[in-house]
Enzyme design. Structure first.
Site, PDB file in Angstrom:
ATOM      1  N   HIS A  51       4.913   4.711  12.558  1.00 60.68           N
ATOM      2  CA  HIS A  51       5.026   4.686  11.092  1.00 60.68           C
ATOM      3  C   HIS A  51       6.028   5.767  10.681  1.00 60.68           C
ATOM      4  O   HIS A  51       5.746   6.956  10.783  1.00 60.68           O
ATOM      5  CB  HIS A  51       3.637   4.959  10.500  1.00 60.68           C
ATOM      6  CG  HIS A  51       3.586   4.991   9.009  1.00 60.68           C
ATOM      7  ND1 HIS A  51       3.175   3.912   8.257  1.00 60.68           N
ATOM      8  CD2 HIS A  51       3.859   5.977   8.113  1.00 60.68           C
ATOM      9  CE1 HIS A  51       3.214   4.232   6.969  1.00 60.68           C
ATOM     10  NE2 HIS A  51       3.622   5.480   6.861  1.00 60.68           N
ATOM     11  N   HIS A  98       8.961   7.415   7.936  1.00 62.88           N
ATOM     12  CA  HIS A  98       9.567   7.531   6.608  1.00 62.88           C
ATOM     13  C   HIS A  98      11.020   7.974   6.775  1.00 62.88           C
ATOM     14  O   HIS A  98      11.362   8.655   7.738  1.00 62.88           O
ATOM     15  CB  HIS A  98       8.785   8.525   5.733  1.00 62.88           C
ATOM     16  CG  HIS A  98       7.513   7.937   5.195  1.00 62.88           C
ATOM     17  ND1 HIS A  98       7.360   7.543   3.888  1.00 62.88           N
ATOM     18  CD2 HIS A  98       6.333   7.648   5.807  1.00 62.88           C
ATOM     19  CE1 HIS A  98       6.142   7.045   3.705  1.00 62.88           C
ATOM     20  NE2 HIS A  98       5.497   7.100   4.853  1.00 62.88           N
ATOM     21  N   ARG A 125       0.840  -1.206   0.000  1.00 61.82           N
ATOM     22  CA  ARG A 125       0.000   0.000   0.000  1.00 61.82           C
ATOM     23  C   ARG A 125       0.875   1.257   0.000  1.00 61.82           C
ATOM     24  O   ARG A 125       1.094   1.874  -1.034  1.00 61.82           O
ATOM     25  CB  ARG A 125      -0.955  -0.031   1.222  1.00 61.82           C
ATOM     26  CG  ARG A 125      -2.156   0.897   1.110  1.00 61.82           C
ATOM     27  CD  ARG A 125      -1.875   2.344   1.419  1.00 61.82           C
ATOM     28  NE  ARG A 125      -1.278   2.553   2.729  1.00 61.82           N
ATOM     29  CZ  ARG A 125      -0.847   3.734   3.159  1.00 61.82           C
ATOM     30  NH1 ARG A 125      -0.950   4.801   2.393  1.00 61.82           N
ATOM     31  NH2 ARG A 125      -0.283   3.854   4.347  1.00 61.82           N
ATOM     32  N   ASP A 126       1.433   1.614   1.148  1.00 61.83           N
ATOM     33  CA  ASP A 126       2.226   2.847   1.214  1.00 61.83           C
ATOM     34  C   ASP A 126       3.442   2.750   0.296  1.00 61.83           C
ATOM     35  O   ASP A 126       3.864   3.743  -0.294  1.00 61.83           O
ATOM     36  CB  ASP A 126       2.682   3.085   2.664  1.00 61.83           C
ATOM     37  CG  ASP A 126       2.855   4.557   2.980  1.00 61.83           C
ATOM     38  OD1 ASP A 126       2.429   5.402   2.174  1.00 61.83           O
ATOM     39  OD2 ASP A 126       3.418   4.871   4.044  1.00 61.83           O
ATOM     40  N   CYS A 174       4.203   9.458  -0.724  1.00 62.12           N
ATOM     41  CA  CYS A 174       2.792   9.849  -0.666  1.00 62.12           C
ATOM     42  C   CYS A 174       2.524  10.837  -1.783  1.00 62.12           C
ATOM     43  O   CYS A 174       3.234  11.826  -1.933  1.00 62.12           O
ATOM     44  CB  CYS A 174       2.464  10.476   0.686  1.00 62.12           C
ATOM     45  SG  CYS A 174       0.783  11.100   0.755  1.00 62.12           S
ATOM     46  N   ASN A 210       9.366   4.679   2.952  1.00 65.92           N
ATOM     47  CA  ASN A 210       9.183   4.199   4.321  1.00 65.92           C
ATOM     48  C   ASN A 210      10.511   3.654   4.838  1.00 65.92           C
ATOM     49  O   ASN A 210      11.417   3.355   4.071  1.00 65.92           O
ATOM     50  CB  ASN A 210       8.163   3.047   4.343  1.00 65.92           C
ATOM     51  CG  ASN A 210       6.775   3.490   3.980  1.00 65.92           C
ATOM     52  OD1 ASN A 210       6.465   3.712   2.817  1.00 65.92           O
ATOM     53  ND2 ASN A 210       5.933   3.637   4.974  1.00 65.92           N
TER      54      ASN A 210
END
Ligand code: ZN
Length: 298
Positions: A205, A207, A12-13, A238, A247
């Site tokens: 989370h 990055h 996903r990310d 993003c 990430n």
């Protein structure tokens, strides 16, 4: 040994910002690599506007193609009620719902101010419950906003408190653009932990835009966080956060925390294979370090 849980977010990310559409088959192959490396929670996709995030337009197909595994939790990410409904229809059993700590990012990412996005929160929680999915929330831009700049700690705490006003089992803090340093991580997780009920578990989370993500992960664990997101190879970004880089590479986290004596539960060699796989799909060398280093101990 103390356990850490890793949530693998590469499907996903990791992929959402990739300009070339990755096929559903390759996404499912990546997910199989992730499961083979013994991850038991992963973000399989998001249910967001396909015009805004074309890479995630096949969320239904990805969920339909997931292996039948009772021991693996496939997370669907959503930003609004429509997304939650689509995720439930696709069979998602866990939904991660996104709020922002800053209006500048919230307007671009979630289509409304922070205040506006909370209006639908009771309905979202009710829909998830009725649909039989457990619900978590993440506060994005919790360490800084690409549009509004610095985000005050009290603002993050306020948003966190509003998140836990509904029945969620987990709350994440996201460094969406990778600006945090370990001191920020200590301060913010400590403040949020003090403000929310003890049964809501914390998730981090990060990055790695400014190469602080590994240090930030250690700081989070020192604050008692036991659930960390990562993306194999360190891919990610993003579409609504200019300049945000990948990430934190999951295999780099795994190597480090294994060496620090934590029980990560992950097969590092298989995770490295997964990083190589997605690098091959994307046709480039991924930024993670461990996947490019000699095996140690050899
Ligand atoms: Zn992210």
């Amino acid at each position: 040994m103390e356990k850490l849980e890793f949530v693998e977010v590469s499907p996903r990310d990791g992929l959402q910002n990739e300009p070339n559409i990755v096929s559903t088959a390759d996404k499912l192959a990546l997910i199989n690599h992730i499961i083979a490396a013994r991850f038991r929670r992963l973000e399989a996709g998001s249910f967001v506007n396909p015009k805004k995030v074309p890479q995630m337009a096949d969320g239904d197909a990805v969920f339909a193609g997931l292996p039948q595994r009772d021991d693996v939790t496939f997370i669907a990410l959503a930003l609004n009620l429509r997304g939650v409904e689509r995720a439930l229809a696709a069979g998602a059993k866990e939904i991660n719902y996104v709020f922002c700590a800053s209006d500048g990012f919230s307007v671009r990412n979630n289509g409304g101010t922070v205040e506006e996005t909370f209006a639908v929160w009771p309905e979202v929680a009710a829909a998830a419950k009725a649909g039989g999915a457990r619900l978590s929330a993440i506060v994005s831009t919790a360490f800084g906003c690409p549009f509004d700049g610095e985000v005050p700690v009290r603002r993050v705490v306020e948003v966190a408190e509003r998140c836990v006003a509904q029945d969620i089992f987990e709350l994440g803090l996201g460094d969406t653009i990778g600006v945090a340093a370990p001191s920020d991580v200590h301060e913010r997780f400590r403040a949020v932990k003090a403000a929310i009920p003890a049964h809501v578990q914390l998730r981090a989370h990060f990055h790695n835009t400014r190469n602080t993500a590994l240090a930030n992960a250690v700081a989070a664990v020192e604050e008692g966080v036991r659930i960390l997101d990562g993306s194999l190879g360190g891919i990610g970004g993003c579409p609504f956060a200019p300049g945000a880089a990948g990430n934190v590479p999951t295999e780099d986290l795994i190597y480090m925390f294994n060496r620090m004596g934590f029980d990560t539960g992950i097969d590092l060699d298989a995770a490295v294979e997964g990083a190589h796989f997605i690098g091959g799909v994307l046709g480039r060398t991924t930024p993670g370090m461990v996947s490019r280093a000699p095996k140690w101990p050899s």
